[in-house]
Design an enzyme around this catalytic site. Structure first.
Site, PDB file in Angstrom:
ATOM      1  N   GLY A  11     -51.409  66.421  50.149  1.00 46.84           N
ATOM      2  CA  GLY A  11     -52.081  68.036  50.027  1.00 46.84           C
ATOM      3  C   GLY A  11     -51.430  68.244  48.687  1.00 46.84           C
ATOM      4  O   GLY A  11     -50.484  67.938  48.047  1.00 46.84           O
ATOM      5  N   SER A  14     -47.453  73.199  47.082  1.00 43.69           N
ATOM      6  CA  SER A  14     -47.534  74.556  47.943  1.00 43.69           C
ATOM      7  C   SER A  14     -48.527  74.634  49.138  1.00 43.69           C
ATOM      8  O   SER A  14     -48.667  75.575  49.741  1.00 43.69           O
ATOM      9  CB  SER A  14     -47.719  75.938  46.963  1.00 43.69           C
ATOM     10  OG  SER A  14     -46.641  75.683  46.124  1.00 43.69           O
ATOM     11  N   ASP A  39     -41.134  64.793  45.705  1.00 47.17           N
ATOM     12  CA  ASP A  39     -40.241  65.747  45.014  1.00 47.17           C
ATOM     13  C   ASP A  39     -39.065  65.575  44.870  1.00 47.17           C
ATOM     14  O   ASP A  39     -38.143  65.829  43.804  1.00 47.17           O
ATOM     15  CB  ASP A  39     -40.605  67.363  45.383  1.00 47.17           C
ATOM     16  CG  ASP A  39     -41.713  67.879  45.204  1.00 47.17           C
ATOM     17  OD1 ASP A  39     -42.875  67.328  44.268  1.00 47.17           O
ATOM     18  OD2 ASP A  39     -42.274  68.735  45.639  1.00 47.17           O
TER      19      ASP A  39
END
Length: 190
Positions: A11, A14, A39
């Site tokens: 996705g 956020s 990340d």
């Protein structure tokens, strides 16, 4: 050795992938799962300022290394929750070439654009507008085993849906279907 299962959350930035992954770590009780986030791999990189071309090269290598790390963890029997943003076509193609499609539960994590913008502003650790840039890119392949919307469900509710679905992974997973469409001969390149 039995390969590990892979819950692959895709996705925008956020959208709630990391929150869902944390909830999954709390509720999955039929194995030992590891949360591997792209990340986290990016955060391991040197802090030295890089020029645009050098940064692009480093990011591509980082993501390729991330995909192979996920594959290696699963190959030796670890269950893995992947937190990724497939915003460039090559990323999906690379994952299709290195991950065993029958072991991947591919989950689309959706969130309305206005909520993504609100979350970006609240977080303050992402460029505002990043999720909007990624919005039309991350889901364009159009095939998942399961989809969640964090605009209408909490991360815990999404995690519970995933947990309930996991034992019923279809024989022909979304990764298998996508590999058939996008990787020559439906098999991983040598």
């Amino acid at each position: 050795m039995t390969p590990g299962r892979i819950i692959f959350l895709n996705g925008t930035s956020s959208s709630g992938k990391s929150s869902i992954a944390r909830e999954l770590l709390d509720i999955l009780d039929d194995g030992v799962f590891f949360h591997l986030a792209v990340d986290s791999f990016n955060a391991m990189r040197t802090r030295r300022a890089l020029g645009e071309e050098e940064l692009d090269t480093a990011l591509r290598r980082t993501r390729m290394g991330f995909h192979r790390s996920v594959a290696a963890m699963a190959e030796v029997g670890n269950d893995v929750i992947v937190d990724h943003v497939l915003s460039e076509p090559w990323r999906l193609l690379d994952c299709l070439s290195v991950l065993r499609p029958e072991d991947v539960l591919f989950v689309g994590v959706h969130c309305p654009p206005e909520e993504l913008a609100r979350r970006e502003r609240a977080r303050g650790d992402r460029p505002v507008g990043l999720a909007a840039q990624q919005y039309d890119l991350v889901h364009r392949h159009g095939d998942y085993d399961l989809e969640c919307d964090t605009g209408t469900a909490t991360p815990r509710e999404c995690a519970e849906r995933i947990k309930d679905f996991l034992p019923h992974l279809p024989r022909r997973t979304a990764f298998a279907r996508l590999r058939d469409r996008h990787v020559a001969g439906g098999a991983a390149p040598a």
